[in-house]
Design an enzyme around this catalytic site. Sequence first.
Site, mmCIF file in Angstrom:
data_model
loop_
_atom_site.group_PDB
_atom_site.id
_atom_site.type_symbol
_atom_site.label_atom_id
_atom_site.label_comp_id
_atom_site.label_asym_id
_atom_site.label_seq_id
_atom_site.Cartn_x
_atom_site.Cartn_y
_atom_site.Cartn_z
ATOM 1 N N SER A 66 0.822 -1.289 -0.009
ATOM 2 C CA SER A 66 0.003 0.030 -0.225
ATOM 3 C C SER A 66 0.782 1.209 0.074
ATOM 4 C CB SER A 66 -0.985 0.092 1.256
ATOM 5 O OG SER A 66 -0.012 0.047 2.310
ATOM 6 N N LYS A 67 0.317 2.470 -0.384
ATOM 7 C CA LYS A 67 0.818 3.729 -0.218
ATOM 8 C C LYS A 67 1.568 3.948 1.142
ATOM 9 C CE LYS A 67 -0.018 8.617 -0.212
ATOM 10 N NZ LYS A 67 1.402 8.907 0.117
#
Length: 513
Positions: free
Chosen positions: A261-262
């Site tokens: 994920s970011k």
Amino acid sequence: MERRVRVRFAPSPTGPLHIGGVRTALYNYLFARQHGGDMILRIEDTDSTRLVPGAEDYINEALQWLGIGIDEGVREGGKYGPYKQSERRDLYRKYTQQLIDAGRAYYAFDTPEELEAKRAEIKNFQYDARTRGMMRNSLSLPAEEVKALMDSGVKWVVRFRIEPDQDVVVHDLLRGDVTINSSILDDKVLYKSADDLPTYHLANIVDDHLMEVSHVIRGEEWLPSAPLHVLLYQAFGWEDTMPAFVHLPLLLKPDGKGKLSKRDGDRLGFPVFPLDWNDPKSGERSSGYREAGYLPQAVINFLALLGWNPGDDREIFSMDELIKEFSIDHCSRKGAKFDFEKGKWFNHEYLMNMDNNELAQMFKPVLEQHGVNLADYSDEYITEVVALVKSRANFVCDLWDQANFFFERPATYSEKDIRKRWKPETPELMHQLASLLENADTNDAQACEEMVMDWIDKNGLHKGNVMNAFRLTVVGECRGPHMFEITRLLGRDEILARLEAGIENIKLPAENA
Ligand code: GLU
């Protein structure tokens, strides 16, 4: 007859393209090129509530930077256009009507509140063959009432009428046949009168069919939708042209625990997007590979190997080599751990193998950022500097830390190295070295070195101490490439000036006195 290979990358412009999406685009591209087929870029913008301004341009720019070529798309044109779904409304209306006419879809009038109430009333409620009779739709209501509702302008949706208890088989080239029972599927919404737009499922299938897509290569998050897509192909009577599916495994966090994920990127300090992105709504900034100093070829090579392997231990592949070697058979079914240290390694390898002239051109803006006046240096000089230091850099911007002393005199000298290398007799030795170099041909690194070594030997000096003190005056600390290469590049006058400045400015630390 063999079917022409036509693949599509079909992002929704709802934000910056995630690096996993880039990998999907890459694999589609490699597959298309390998088979002499076509690569389509289709913009899936039917969910108007999630559209983000700038996202479509971002996608185009990222693919262009990476060299992932598009044959047909919004910018490129093509005979299957338009390539943006919001411009294909008439087609979706027509095909929705076709399903309704064939009894494969129906109108439903249930309000969000009614659906909510049903969910509260019935545990695990699903809108399907068992429950649709209790809902308000064109299958359960009398025809006149349906007509009256439609005429009144209330909002409706079209739902897909799924026959229960059928085996649905998804042919996946990577996973084999995936079979599920249709009873677990709900009557998915295909169309919404509220915005006069289809949902992802309908638009996706209609377009894949009309654009004659032969292979659907996409992330495994779409695998749960695939049975529905198969049923839609069948409902339209398009079985013969159904594409083959490939659902690629997820990109995983570096420790392998869960989806990348970011936040992982922010936490561990690596980009998960190809380019920098400023979110127009939240104002949030996300960093990209391009701006972080990665070379596009290195990013491509890195991504290609996240989920595919050549079957041996080769790691360096150009785009052309990837096009030759890529195969679905060698794609992994397991998620691929995102090893960003490996990403840096790839960048280093590409930097090392890059032409020095080209690298010098890329280094120029970095030099300017550090206040270097480029007019003072020839291209040849910068090229030689780059050739000397690049083995110590992962990124173009790292070259500055390795090469700054080629462009400015040391402003300070390393305390640690002074303590280690600056002795009471050092200033005098540096004077002698300066006199020696005054008469040396510094352009000939080897001759110059021999001359200095000779002097060291004859006088019984400590080579390490002399050379490191010399380095300290020229570089400011005891690091950098070969000292006589530095001498050759900086030239005699500059070397003598730095020796003099060192003698003047380096203070003997108390403990060495
Ligand atoms: N629009 C979908 C996405 O954003 C496309 C999925 C597919 O390739 O079918 O990824």
